[in-house]
Motif scaffolding. Structure first.
Motif, PDB file in Angstrom:
ATOM      1  N   THR A  35       1.038  -1.332   0.057  1.00  0.00           N
ATOM      2  CA  THR A  35       0.391  -0.058   0.352  1.00  0.00           C
ATOM      3  C   THR A  35       0.953   1.052   0.511  1.00  0.00           C
ATOM      4  N   PRO A  36       0.381   1.881  -1.126  1.00  0.00           N
ATOM      5  CA  PRO A  36       1.242   3.463  -0.528  1.00  0.00           C
ATOM      6  C   PRO A  36       1.253   4.052   0.605  1.00  0.00           C
ATOM      7  N   ALA A  37       2.616   4.817   0.944  1.00  0.00           N
ATOM      8  CA  ALA A  37       2.528   5.020   2.024  1.00  0.00           C
ATOM      9  C   ALA A  37       2.431   6.243   2.645  1.00  0.00           C
ATOM     10  N   SER A  38       1.782   7.160   1.725  1.00  0.00           N
ATOM     11  CA  SER A  38       1.365   8.284   1.836  1.00  0.00           C
ATOM     12  C   SER A  38      -0.286   8.199   1.334  1.00  0.00           C
ATOM     13  N   ALA A  39      -0.965   7.380   0.916  1.00  0.00           N
ATOM     14  CA  ALA A  39      -2.100   7.141   0.561  1.00  0.00           C
ATOM     15  C   ALA A  39      -3.050   7.500   2.043  1.00  0.00           C
ATOM     16  N   PRO A  40      -4.255   7.811   1.680  1.00  0.00           N
ATOM     17  CA  PRO A  40      -5.104   8.569   4.085  1.00  0.00           C
ATOM     18  C   PRO A  40      -5.507   7.261   3.984  1.00  0.00           C
ATOM     19  N   TRP A  41      -5.684   7.183   4.820  1.00  0.00           N
ATOM     20  CA  TRP A  41      -5.987   5.731   5.779  1.00  0.00           C
ATOM     21  C   TRP A  41      -7.268   4.945   5.133  1.00  0.00           C
ATOM     22  N   HIS A  42      -8.356   5.962   4.601  1.00  0.00           N
ATOM     23  CA  HIS A  42      -9.327   4.857   4.275  1.00  0.00           C
ATOM     24  C   HIS A  42      -9.219   4.452   3.175  1.00  0.00           C
ATOM     25  N   GLU A  43      -8.055   4.681   1.521  1.00  0.00           N
ATOM     26  CA  GLU A  43      -7.819   3.989   0.916  1.00  0.00           C
ATOM     27  C   GLU A  43      -7.097   3.136   1.042  1.00  0.00           C
ATOM     28  N   ASN A  44      -5.958   2.613   2.121  1.00  0.00           N
ATOM     29  CA  ASN A  44      -5.338   2.072   1.804  1.00  0.00           C
ATOM     30  C   ASN A  44      -5.993   0.472   2.508  1.00  0.00           C
ATOM     31  N   LEU A  45      -7.179   1.215   3.869  1.00  0.00           N
ATOM     32  CA  LEU A  45      -8.232   0.260   4.383  1.00  0.00           C
ATOM     33  C   LEU A  45      -8.822  -0.579   3.071  1.00  0.00           C
ATOM     34  N   ARG A  46      -9.288   0.133   3.034  1.00  0.00           N
ATOM     35  CA  ARG A  46     -10.040  -0.132   0.890  1.00  0.00           C
ATOM     36  C   ARG A  46      -9.759  -1.086   0.462  1.00  0.00           C
TER      37      ARG A  46
END
Length: 340
Positions: free
Chosen positions: A149-160
């Protein structure tokens, strides 16, 4: 730009890990996939840190490269078999994650022992982008399918992303909805107290004479924006998409990091450097200042949302105290129970 202290520590860890992987691949782990067992027939193509990747949809035999990702999996009802640990310790959120994973029976392993990954034959390897993953992604793909997952992405994007890879998208959306409501509730309380609309700076020492300014990605950025705060433009604090979520700041520019509200991230990130609040160049005046845990506020997961909200309430509303290891474990347990 990464601070010298961060680069040195990452280089040492990466060199050891790279050597181990090269030994494994030389011994014949096979072609792409390395003969790894696949936990299901369905596959999904996702956009991770290194572009589009196709992985099996499975909630079994998952190897997590780091405790952040492993804890995110727990939050959506998936228990990884293993989790790499961090080489440094001491941050409250890090220790809380260790406790949570150990209590669930997740085997915590040395991240440098890549031969353990090969031996486990995971269906899927997941993790957050780091300097090590940048070096090792091609090698890891020879062992099993990999989602980083991207290190700088918003938390909800990575959770999805993790929800789609594990077939737990519904559970991920339940967690997101619950935490969005918690943000809305806290914002209402801040509005009543007249605290919204102000500019919030996030900073820390990052070694002797070097400081870090944190951007608006990962978890803290979207949470602060959702609470109605502004972020400073200097040193990219109002920007998303910073590769690792922060920029380095030299000591002579330390005063740039003062704002009406300042959260100082403390802990392992300091590398033994003095507290910025003791530096005469960091004159905060009548600003509201809170010292908070680095691992939580630099986090990239849903686990960090209730932690950050609790700290905001403590510092700005005088509601309780900033989160420590024990209360962090309790917050996460409440989150799991509320979203199960």
């Amino acid at each position: 730009m990464l601070s010298p202290a961060i680069r040195r520590r990452a280089a040492r860890a990466t060199a050891t890990l790279a050597a181990a992987v090269l030994v494994l691949t030389a011994c014949g782990s096979g072609g792409p996939g390395g003969g790894a067992a696949v936990g299901g027939t369905d596959r999904v193509t996702l956009t991770g840190a290194y572009g589009r990747t196709t992985v099996p949809v499975t909630d079994e035999k998952i190897w997590a490269l780091d405790p952040r990702t492993a804890t995110e999996l727990l939050g959506i009802g998936v228990t990884p078999t293993h989790s790499g640990t961090y080489t440094h310790r001491g941050d409250a959120a890090m220790e809380a994650r260790r406790r949570l994973l150990a209590d669930e029976g997740v085997e915590l392993v040395d991240p440098d022992k890549v031969e353990l990954v090969l031996k486990a034959r995971p269906s899927l390897i997941v993790g957050e982008r780091s300097l090590s993953s940048d070096k090792l992604i091609k090698k890891l793909r020879r062992i099993a399918p990999v989602l980083i997952t991207p290190a700088s992405a918003p938390w909800h994007e990575n959770l999805r992303l993790l929800g789609r890879a594990t077939g737990r998208s519904d559970r991920a959306e339940t967690v997101i909805d619950h935490l969005d409501q918690a943000i809305t509730t806290t914002k209402g309380d801040l509005e009543k107290a007249g605290r919204t609309g102000k500019t919030v700076s996030l900073m820390s020492a990052c070694g002797d004479g070097t400081f870090c300014a944190y951007g608006s990605g990962r978890t803290a950025g979207p949470v602060l924006t959702g609470l109605g705060f502004k972020r400073p433009a200097r040193h990219g604090q109002n920007r998303t998409g910073l590769t690792y979520g922060y920029t380095s700041v030299s000591e002579e520019k330390l005063g740039d990091l003062v704002a009406p509200i300042v959260f100082v991230l403390s802990g392992s990130v300091q590398y033994g450097a003095p507290d910025p609040l003791d530096n005469p160049l960091f004159e905060v005046g009548d600003a509201t200042v809170g010292a908070v845990d680095f691992a939580a506020w630099y986090g990239s997961g849903s686990f960090d949302v209730p932690w950050i909200l609790n700290d905001v309430r403590a510092v700005l509303l005088g509601d309780g105290t900033v989160t420590d290891e024990a209360s962090g474990v309790t917050l996460f347990q409440h989150l799991r129970k509320a979203t199960a």
